[in-house]
Write an enzyme that holds these catalytic residues in place. Structure first.
Site, PDB file in Angstrom:
ATOM      1  CB  VAL A  16       5.652  -2.040 -12.398  1.00  0.00           C
ATOM      2  CG1 VAL A  16       6.304  -0.692 -12.669  1.00  0.00           C
ATOM      3  CG2 VAL A  16       5.384  -2.202 -10.904  1.00  0.00           C
ATOM      4  CG  ASP A  35       7.386  -9.322 -21.418  1.00  0.00           C
ATOM      5  OD1 ASP A  35       7.152  -8.695 -20.363  1.00  0.00           O
ATOM      6  OD2 ASP A  35       7.739 -10.532 -21.433  1.00  0.00           O
ATOM      7  CD  GLU A 145       4.889   3.288 -10.269  1.00  0.00           C
ATOM      8  OE1 GLU A 145       5.295   3.754 -11.334  1.00  0.00           O
ATOM      9  OE2 GLU A 145       4.087   3.883  -9.519  1.00  0.00           O
ATOM     10  CG  LEU A 147       2.107   0.943  -9.442  1.00  0.00           C
ATOM     11  CD1 LEU A 147       1.673  -0.486  -9.279  1.00  0.00           C
ATOM     12  CD2 LEU A 147       1.951   1.404 -10.881  1.00  0.00           C
ATOM     13  CG  LEU A 246      -1.647   2.636  11.902  1.00  0.00           C
ATOM     14  CD1 LEU A 246      -1.944   3.769  12.874  1.00  0.00           C
ATOM     15  CD2 LEU A 246      -0.486   1.782  12.433  1.00  0.00           C
ATOM     16  CB  ALA A 248      -4.808  -5.256  13.466  1.00  0.00           C
ATOM     17  CB  CYS A 256       5.942  -4.995  -3.034  1.00  0.00           C
ATOM     18  SG  CYS A 256       5.418  -4.943  -4.746  1.00  0.00           S
ATOM     19  CE  LYS A 259      10.135  -7.610  -5.184  1.00  0.00           C
ATOM     20  NZ  LYS A 259      10.947  -6.457  -5.522  1.00  0.00           N
ATOM     21  CE  LYS A 316      -3.432  -4.456  -3.063  1.00  0.00           C
ATOM     22  NZ  LYS A 316      -2.921  -3.126  -2.816  1.00  0.00           N
TER      23      LYS A 316
HETATM   24  C1  UGA Z   1       3.009  -2.044  -1.847  1.00  0.00           C
HETATM   25  C2  UGA Z   1       3.111  -0.539  -1.498  1.00  0.00           C
HETATM   26  O1  UGA Z   1       1.954  -0.127  -0.776  1.00  0.00           O
HETATM   27  C3  UGA Z   1       3.244   0.302  -2.774  1.00  0.00           C
HETATM   28  O2  UGA Z   1       3.437   1.666  -2.437  1.00  0.00           O
HETATM   29  C4  UGA Z   1       4.463  -0.194  -3.559  1.00  0.00           C
HETATM   30  O3  UGA Z   1       4.600   0.504  -4.789  1.00  0.00           O
HETATM   31  C5  UGA Z   1       4.291  -1.668  -3.869  1.00  0.00           C
HETATM   32  O4  UGA Z   1       4.159  -2.406  -2.629  1.00  0.00           O
HETATM   33  C6  UGA Z   1       5.512  -2.123  -4.620  1.00  0.00           C
HETATM   34  O5  UGA Z   1       6.615  -2.027  -4.066  1.00  0.00           O
HETATM   35  O6  UGA Z   1       5.404  -2.439  -5.809  1.00  0.00           O
HETATM   36  P1  UGA Z   1       1.058  -3.684  -2.705  1.00  0.00           P
HETATM   37  O7  UGA Z   1       2.003  -4.780  -2.351  1.00  0.00           O
HETATM   38  O8  UGA Z   1       0.421  -3.702  -4.042  1.00  0.00           O
HETATM   39  O9  UGA Z   1       1.808  -2.238  -2.587  1.00  0.00           O
HETATM   40  O10 UGA Z   1      -0.138  -3.675  -1.647  1.00  0.00           O
HETATM   41  P2  UGA Z   1      -0.503  -2.929  -0.281  1.00  0.00           P
HETATM   42  O11 UGA Z   1      -1.817  -2.276  -0.438  1.00  0.00           O
HETATM   43  O12 UGA Z   1       0.600  -2.088   0.188  1.00  0.00           O
HETATM   44  O13 UGA Z   1      -0.701  -4.165   0.712  1.00  0.00           O
HETATM   45  C7  UGA Z   1       0.373  -5.036   1.045  1.00  0.00           C
HETATM   46  C8  UGA Z   1      -0.068  -6.010   2.116  1.00  0.00           C
HETATM   47  O14 UGA Z   1      -0.228  -5.355   3.365  1.00  0.00           O
HETATM   48  C9  UGA Z   1      -1.409  -6.715   1.836  1.00  0.00           C
HETATM   49  O15 UGA Z   1      -1.272  -8.081   2.168  1.00  0.00           O
HETATM   50  C10 UGA Z   1      -2.382  -6.023   2.770  1.00  0.00           C
HETATM   51  O16 UGA Z   1      -3.443  -6.858   3.156  1.00  0.00           O
HETATM   52  C11 UGA Z   1      -1.470  -5.712   3.950  1.00  0.00           C
HETATM   53  N1  UGA Z   1      -1.933  -4.564   4.768  1.00  0.00           N
HETATM   54  C12 UGA Z   1      -1.993  -3.321   4.251  1.00  0.00           C
HETATM   55  C13 UGA Z   1      -2.277  -4.769   6.099  1.00  0.00           C
HETATM   56  O17 UGA Z   1      -2.216  -5.919   6.615  1.00  0.00           O
HETATM   57  N2  UGA Z   1      -2.665  -3.703   6.866  1.00  0.00           N
HETATM   58  C14 UGA Z   1      -2.729  -2.447   6.365  1.00  0.00           C
HETATM   59  O18 UGA Z   1      -3.084  -1.517   7.125  1.00  0.00           O
HETATM   60  C15 UGA Z   1      -2.389  -2.243   5.021  1.00  0.00           C
END
Ligand code: UGA
Length: 436
Positions: A16, A35, A145, A147, A246, A248, A256, A259, A316
């Protein structure tokens, strides 16, 4: 002559912090980023970005003249008034957020009314209030944040919304933060500090809930012969539901969601409230990662001595982040069942090798699939969709694929001779041509 933009200070140059520093620099602000790790500061000063995040290294290099990386807090405090705190808040053994790094930063800040502490780190609601008690003269703004890793730069530059939380007396500080984000064009929402803190936790918890919900629907789809992709599409067309999040699969991971969902559950629990829904969200997610084992056993029987190839290890695609990745639980479960596990990830293999111990690391997807009894797609990297699956099937002992992200085309796999298993997905293999 163009007006000199306000210097932005960033404390903690992780995911971040570095995105914040690089993006504000790109918007024309001088940035001082501090840092505590000298090696990291040195590498970043040379333009070397150690994390895999699209566009980020380019942005850091392009704006090198505007960003100063330093370990020196005095340099930061002398050069910048607006201080974004971006240190990490990992989970403790109790599931609460560990605020020790945030507190260490606050201790280093002066008791003056000049500087504005802008909290970007994800913290439990109530943290701002306790910091204000510690440093009553310091202005405090909560600016969570939102993102996502893998699209962090684009998310920062094109926000859906920017939340700026400030309490009475800190309106001017909030105005200054709002002005920084104005050029990005997203909706700016002004709230009090506690509400801003809750918006962040509630947003992540809601998204995680959506994922666990659709994963349970997928599991029911498997029982009743429905297709979760079609179900999610049909649900999502209702504007009140929406199609996002959504998809699956075999569960959410990352630094994130796991936690923050736990931190919100604990935050509620610490105040005496039992957040039952989040308990279920967490449990569904844990079990979802393990369902792959049953799917493999359905086709292979006992997994003892079976060679299973994991395609993708990062939590991911487009990131090398292995934190709470489903691959960690899955590889351990498969080894627990006596399987031999071989794995490949396009960018996370190095980080993963230390974490996965006895898992064999392959240098390509094809190498991982050599003599494998089954492939499990764990992370939806584009290259796996583009793989020559016919050639892959010939190298494998058995052409079986468990698609943990419903990412591959079942028909293409079937015509390459594969037995295909998705998550809550009915497989429409082409009907054999009628005899003429
Ligand atoms: C997530 C949030 O989406 C951000 O908005 C937030 O800022 C961030 O956490 C944070 O708190 O810093 P991130 O963890 O980078 O972002 O990734 P995501 O794209 O949200 O995916 C999280 C997990 O959910 C991944 O393992 C992904 O594979 C899974 N996922 C996501 C699913 O299994 N299904 C979905 O439909 C979407």
């Amino acid at each position: 002559m163009s007006e000199q933009k306000e210097t932005v200070g960033v404390i903690g140059v992780g995911w971040v912090g570095l995105v914040t520093a690089a993006c504000f620099a790109d918007l024309g602000h001088p940035v001082i980023a501090r840092d505590i790790l000298p090696d990291k500061v040195e590498a970043l000063s040379r333009g070397d970005v150690a994390i895999h995040e699209p566009e980020l290294e380019d942005l850091v290099r392009r704006n090198a003249g505007r960003i100063t990386f330093t370990t020196d807090m005095t340099e930061l405090l002398e050069g910048a008034r607006l201080l974004f705190v971006c240190v990490d808040t990992p989970p403790t053994y109790s599931g609460d957020a560990d605020l020790s790094r945030v507190r260490a930063v606050v201790q280093e800040l002066p008791e003056d009314s000049e500087h504005v502490l802008i909290m970007k780190s994800t913290v439990p609601a109530g943290t701002g209030e306790s910091i204000r008690r510690d440093k009553p003269d310091l202005s405090y703004v909560s600016c969570p944040e939102f993102l996502k890793e893998g699209t962090a730069v684009a998310d920062f530059m094109h926000p859906d919304r920017v939340v700026v939380g400030a309490d009475a007396g800190d309106e001017a500080a909030a105005d200054a933060v709002e002005a920084l984000y104005q050029p990005l064009g997203g909706q700016i929402l002004r709230t009090d500090v506690a509400s801003a803190e809750m918006i962040k936790l509630a947003s992540n918890a809601f998204l995680a809930t959506k994922i666990s919900f659709i994963n349970e629907i997928a599991n029911v789809c498997e029982e009743v012969g429905a297709d979760v992709g079609q179900v999610a599409k049909g649900m999502g067309l209702d504007e009140r539901i929406g199609t996002a999040f959504l998809r699956a699969g075999i569960g959410y991971g990352g630094s994130c969601f796991p936690k923050d969902v736990s931190a919100l559950k604990m935050l509620a629990g610490n105040t005496g409230y039992h957040f039952q829904l989040l308990t279920a969200v967490i449990e569904v997610n844990e079990l979802q990662k393990r369902r792959v084992v049953g799917k493999l056993e359905k086709h292979l029987g006992s997994l003892i001595g079976k060679r299973i190839a994991l395609l993708g290890l990062a939590f991911k695609p487009d990131t090398d982040d292995m934190r709470e990745a489903s691959s960690l639980v899955l590889s351990a479960r498969l080894q627990g069942e006596g399987a031999e596990v071989v794995a490949y990830d396009p960018v996370a293999s190095d980080r993963a090798a230390d974490l996965l111990g006895s898992v064999e690391m392959a240098t390509s997807a094809m190498e991982a699939l050599d003599a494998a009894d089954a492939a499990v797609l764990v992370t939806e990297w584009k290259e796996f969709a583009e793989l020559d699956w016919s050639a892959a099937g010939e190298r494998m002992t058995r052409p079986l694929v468990v698609d943990g992200r419903n990412f591959l085309d079942p028909e293409k796999l079937a015509s390459a001779g594969f037995v295909y298993e998705g998550i809550g997905r009915t497989v429409n293999t082409p009907k054999p041509a009628a005899a003429s």
